[in-house]
Design a protein around this motif. Structure first.
Motif, mmCIF file in Angstrom:
data_model
loop_
_atom_site.group_PDB
_atom_site.id
_atom_site.type_symbol
_atom_site.label_atom_id
_atom_site.label_comp_id
_atom_site.label_asym_id
_atom_site.label_seq_id
_atom_site.Cartn_x
_atom_site.Cartn_y
_atom_site.Cartn_z
ATOM 1 N N ASN A 24 5.695 14.135 10.746
ATOM 2 C CA ASN A 24 5.891 14.363 9.314
ATOM 3 C C ASN A 24 7.175 15.135 9.052
ATOM 4 O OD1 ASN A 24 4.837 14.161 6.549
ATOM 5 N ND2 ASN A 24 4.650 16.389 6.677
ATOM 6 N N ALA A 25 7.439 16.126 9.902
ATOM 7 C CA ALA A 25 8.661 16.920 9.748
ATOM 8 C C ALA A 25 9.905 16.067 9.950
ATOM 9 C CB ALA A 25 8.652 18.084 10.744
ATOM 10 N N ALA A 26 9.763 15.029 10.771
ATOM 11 C CA ALA A 26 10.894 14.139 11.040
ATOM 12 C C ALA A 26 10.939 12.952 10.081
ATOM 13 C CB ALA A 26 10.824 13.639 12.483
ATOM 14 N N GLY A 27 9.983 12.905 9.130
ATOM 15 C CA GLY A 27 9.983 11.837 8.129
ATOM 16 C C GLY A 27 9.253 10.577 8.537
ATOM 17 N N TYR A 28 8.284 10.716 9.452
ATOM 18 C CA TYR A 28 7.517 9.571 9.925
ATOM 19 C C TYR A 28 6.021 9.798 9.719
ATOM 20 C CZ TYR A 28 11.740 8.344 12.634
ATOM 21 O OH TYR A 28 13.007 8.010 13.020
ATOM 22 N N GLN A 29 5.258 8.702 9.706
ATOM 23 C CA GLN A 29 3.802 8.789 9.801
ATOM 24 C C GLN A 29 3.288 7.540 10.511
ATOM 25 O OE1 GLN A 29 3.126 8.845 5.411
ATOM 26 N NE2 GLN A 29 1.566 7.288 5.819
ATOM 27 N N ALA A 53 0.832 -1.213 0.000
ATOM 28 C CA ALA A 53 0.000 0.000 0.000
ATOM 29 C C ALA A 53 0.864 1.261 0.000
ATOM 30 C CB ALA A 53 -0.934 -0.004 1.205
ATOM 31 N N ALA A 54 1.981 1.218 0.718
ATOM 32 C CA ALA A 54 2.878 2.382 0.755
ATOM 33 C C ALA A 54 3.426 2.678 -0.645
ATOM 34 C CB ALA A 54 4.021 2.136 1.733
ATOM 35 N N ARG A 55 3.838 1.631 -1.353
ATOM 36 C CA ARG A 55 4.330 1.825 -2.730
ATOM 37 C C ARG A 55 3.223 2.378 -3.627
ATOM 38 N NH1 ARG A 55 6.752 -3.225 -1.794
ATOM 39 N NH2 ARG A 55 5.148 -4.282 -3.020
ATOM 40 N N LYS A 56 2.022 1.841 -3.478
ATOM 41 C CA LYS A 56 0.903 2.251 -4.340
ATOM 42 C C LYS A 56 0.530 3.717 -4.111
ATOM 43 C CE LYS A 56 -2.411 -0.869 -5.088
ATOM 44 N NZ LYS A 56 -2.027 -1.442 -6.388
ATOM 45 N N ASN A 57 0.785 4.213 -2.896
ATOM 46 C CA ASN A 57 0.406 5.588 -2.565
ATOM 47 C C ASN A 57 1.608 6.530 -2.500
ATOM 48 O OD1 ASN A 57 -2.713 5.720 -1.578
ATOM 49 N ND2 ASN A 57 -1.855 3.701 -1.144
ATOM 50 N N ASN A 58 2.735 6.054 -3.043
ATOM 51 C CA ASN A 58 3.948 6.880 -3.154
ATOM 52 C C ASN A 58 4.371 7.484 -1.815
ATOM 53 O OD1 ASN A 58 4.135 6.571 -6.056
ATOM 54 N ND2 ASN A 58 2.358 7.943 -6.173
ATOM 55 N N VAL A 59 4.289 6.684 -0.766
ATOM 56 C CA VAL A 59 4.657 7.159 0.569
ATOM 57 C C VAL A 59 6.171 7.208 0.693
ATOM 58 C CG1 VAL A 59 4.658 6.555 3.021
ATOM 59 C CG2 VAL A 59 2.554 6.410 1.689
ATOM 60 N N LYS A 60 6.690 8.345 1.106
ATOM 61 C CA LYS A 60 8.133 8.506 1.296
ATOM 62 C C LYS A 60 8.514 8.412 2.771
ATOM 63 C CE LYS A 60 8.892 9.413 -3.082
ATOM 64 N NZ LYS A 60 8.027 8.470 -3.755
ATOM 65 N N ASN A 61 7.591 8.729 3.676
ATOM 66 C CA ASN A 61 7.878 8.684 5.108
ATOM 67 C C ASN A 61 8.085 7.255 5.589
ATOM 68 O OD1 ASN A 61 7.653 11.430 5.487
ATOM 69 N ND2 ASN A 61 5.548 11.375 6.224
ATOM 70 N N GLU A 62 8.811 7.110 6.686
ATOM 71 C CA GLU A 62 8.906 5.817 7.351
ATOM 72 C C GLU A 62 7.606 5.607 8.141
ATOM 73 O OE1 GLU A 62 12.129 3.181 9.890
ATOM 74 O OE2 GLU A 62 12.541 5.271 9.405
ATOM 75 N N ILE A 63 7.047 4.406 8.062
ATOM 76 C CA ILE A 63 5.776 4.117 8.729
ATOM 77 C C ILE A 63 6.052 3.633 10.156
ATOM 78 C CG2 ILE A 63 3.711 2.660 8.705
ATOM 79 C CD1 ILE A 63 4.106 2.479 5.629
ATOM 80 N N VAL A 64 5.412 4.286 11.110
ATOM 81 C CA VAL A 64 5.540 3.901 12.516
ATOM 82 C C VAL A 64 4.255 3.192 12.936
ATOM 83 C CG1 VAL A 64 5.883 4.689 14.889
ATOM 84 C CG2 VAL A 64 7.060 5.855 13.000
#
Length: 496
Positions: free
Chosen positions: A217-222, A126-137
């Motif tokens: 988000n500012a730190a690259g996470y979601q 799902a992350a690839r499909k939605n072009n997610v750049k953040n690291e998922i927490v």
């Protein structure tokens, strides 16, 4: 045809399945639900000849319509492989007068493996499909089983971190040891001074905190969730109810079209909700039997139409059900309210502010397929003892709650419809409680001495999950107050 999802609390926005899986919880605090229930497009007779993996594809393709066939089959085949100690994945065992659907043959010997083995694959796809750049927490609260299953699933998965909160004094010794010995550089485990509801409330609060989410988000996470509030957890659970019905047909226990009942030991309401979804897909499930332990908030809800969490919290021998806020019930409330998001919002606001809500007579009428009851600690132990004495079959404490409630249901209704009981954990996970029920006082024995005794009485080999923790070093020692959960997350992520 594409199936979209919307929040239980607002009807004005729809999202894809992959987006819903990534988010976990809707922005408004609601839970994602499908806009409609898809119907099975393969006959039960055909499903009866399929493997678990093949049934999983036929069910999940209907809910996850923005996943390609290749993507979905990769997720399924990666999840349901040698991690399970049986090729059939979810065996049905007939004991006494019911069919026990054994959902504990995965890596952590609890039913949570059925969904959490596949969720990491669904989420990274799902992350690839939605072009997610953040690291998922992955932020998760556990009453005992979700935590270890989620940790195992997400350990060392690239692009993810997982943080699990559990009640420090509210899980079994085996459950705790499984979590605190978890390997993986991206795994974090925290015991809190509080109960599961405190952990779950804290997690939901962090999901809904705009300031914290901006900092992330500012730190690259979601954030995302591995709890059963995530639709990516719920959809794989629907599979095993479809599979169980098809297996009964395949085994000649019932004919295609015959009704069955399903009996589920219930805490957060996700597992029985999956059976309700299977029923709405066309599986001939007649009655949904909701079994509670002494924390009988759901029994009282079905009996009165009022949900009231303002009551004493009981720590029981079935700790994964020690819950007073059953989050997934919101999805059922939304459904029986006629998919009225405003009504659902009103009721959930009342629950948040007062701890109580009541449903309308019309909504109660839509609950007629459900039956609720509960088992005391004494009744739970007795059914473990009696079933073993009669058949030699050993069940865990949670499954025993369901078995006890099933007996009450038959006594009250004289309904002898074939019944599938969701067997949600291996008895080895709760060896002390199970051996106490079978033998009486066993206080002189250590936890692993009781595991050895259980191996002997059940004639079942010790699961690898238990063997692993006998000598595994403790890697996670963080403990915090329930008010310190956000600060603990920030510390793990290096956010000041």
């Amino acid at each position: 045809m594409e199936l979209l999802y919307k929040s239980t609390r607002s009807a004005d926005k729809t999202v894809t399945a992959s987006y819903a899986i990534l988010k976990g919880l809707a922005e408004d605090g609601g839970l994602f639900v499908p806009t409609s229930f898809p119907k099975l497009d393969v006959s039960i007779d055909r499903l009866a000849d399929m493997s678990y993996q093949e049934v999983a594809y036929e069910v999940m393709k209907l809910f996850l319509t923005d996943f390609t066939e290749e993507e979905l089959k990769h997720c399924i085949n990666s999840a349901y492989d040698q991690k399970f100690d049986t090729e059939v994945i979810a065996p049905l065992v007939k004991a006494d007068d019911a069919y026990y659907l054994e959902l504990f043959h995965g890596k952590t010997i609890a039913f949570k493996d059925m969904a959490l083995s596949i969720l990491p694959y669904l989420m990274t796809t799902a992350a690839r499909k939605n072009n997610v750049k953040n690291e998922i927490v992955i932020l998760t609260a556990t009453s005992g089983d979700t935590g270890k299953a989620a940790l195992t699933g997400f350990a060392d998965v690239p692009g993810t971190k997982i943080i699990v909160f559990y009640p420090k004094d509210g899980v079994s010794p085996v459950q705790e040891k499984q979590m605190v010995t978890q390997k993986g550089d991206n795994t974090f485990v925290v015991g809190i001074h509080g109960n599961f509801d405190d952990a779950q409330t804290g997690v939901k609060k962090m999901f809904g905190c705009e300031t914290l989410n901006r900092e992330l988000n500012a730190a690259g996470y979601q954030f995302s969730s591995a709890n059963s509030i995530n639709i990516g957890r719920l959809v794989p659970q629907i599979v095993y109810y479809v599979y169980a019905y098809a297996a009964l047909v395949h085994n000649g226990e019932i004919k295609n079209g015959d009704p069955i009942n399903v009996d589920v030991p219930t805490g957060n309401f996700g597992n029985i909700l999956a059976a309700y979804y299977a029923k709405n897909m066309g599986v001939p499930i007649a009655k949904l039997i909701c079994a509670s332990n002494t924390n009988k908030v759901l029994y009282d809800f079905f009996a009165t139409g009022t949900y009231d969490r303002n009551r004493e919290f009981h720590v029981t021998t079935s700790p994964s059900m020690d819950i007073l806020i059953s989050s997934n019930l919101e999805r059922l409330i939304y459904q029986i309210a006629g998919q009225d998001a405003a009504k659902d919002n009103q009721l959930m606001k009342s629950l948040s502010e007062t701890g109580v809500y009541g449903i309308t007579p019309a909504m109660r009428e839509n609950l007629k397929d459900f039956y609720g009851n509960y088992a005391t600690e004494e009744e739970t132990a007795k059914v473990i003892h009696d079933l073993y004495a009669k058949t030699g079959y050993v069940i865990d404490t949670h499954t025993a709650v369901a078995a006890s409630v099933y007996k009450k249901y038959v006594t009250e209704t004289h309904d002898t419809t074939p019944t599938v009981i969701a067997s949600t954990a291996s008895p080895f996970k709760f060896a002390r409680s199970v051996m106490t029920a079978i033998k009486g006082d066993v206080s002189q024995y250590s936890e692993f001495e009781l595991v050895d005794q259980l191996t002997a009485v059940s004639n079942v080999a010790e699961p690898a999950a238990v063997t692993e923790i006998r000598t595994a070093p403790v890697r996670h020692t963080t403990v915090c107050d329930k008010t310190e959960m956000e600060a603990t997350v920030k510390k793990f992520l290096g956010i000041q």
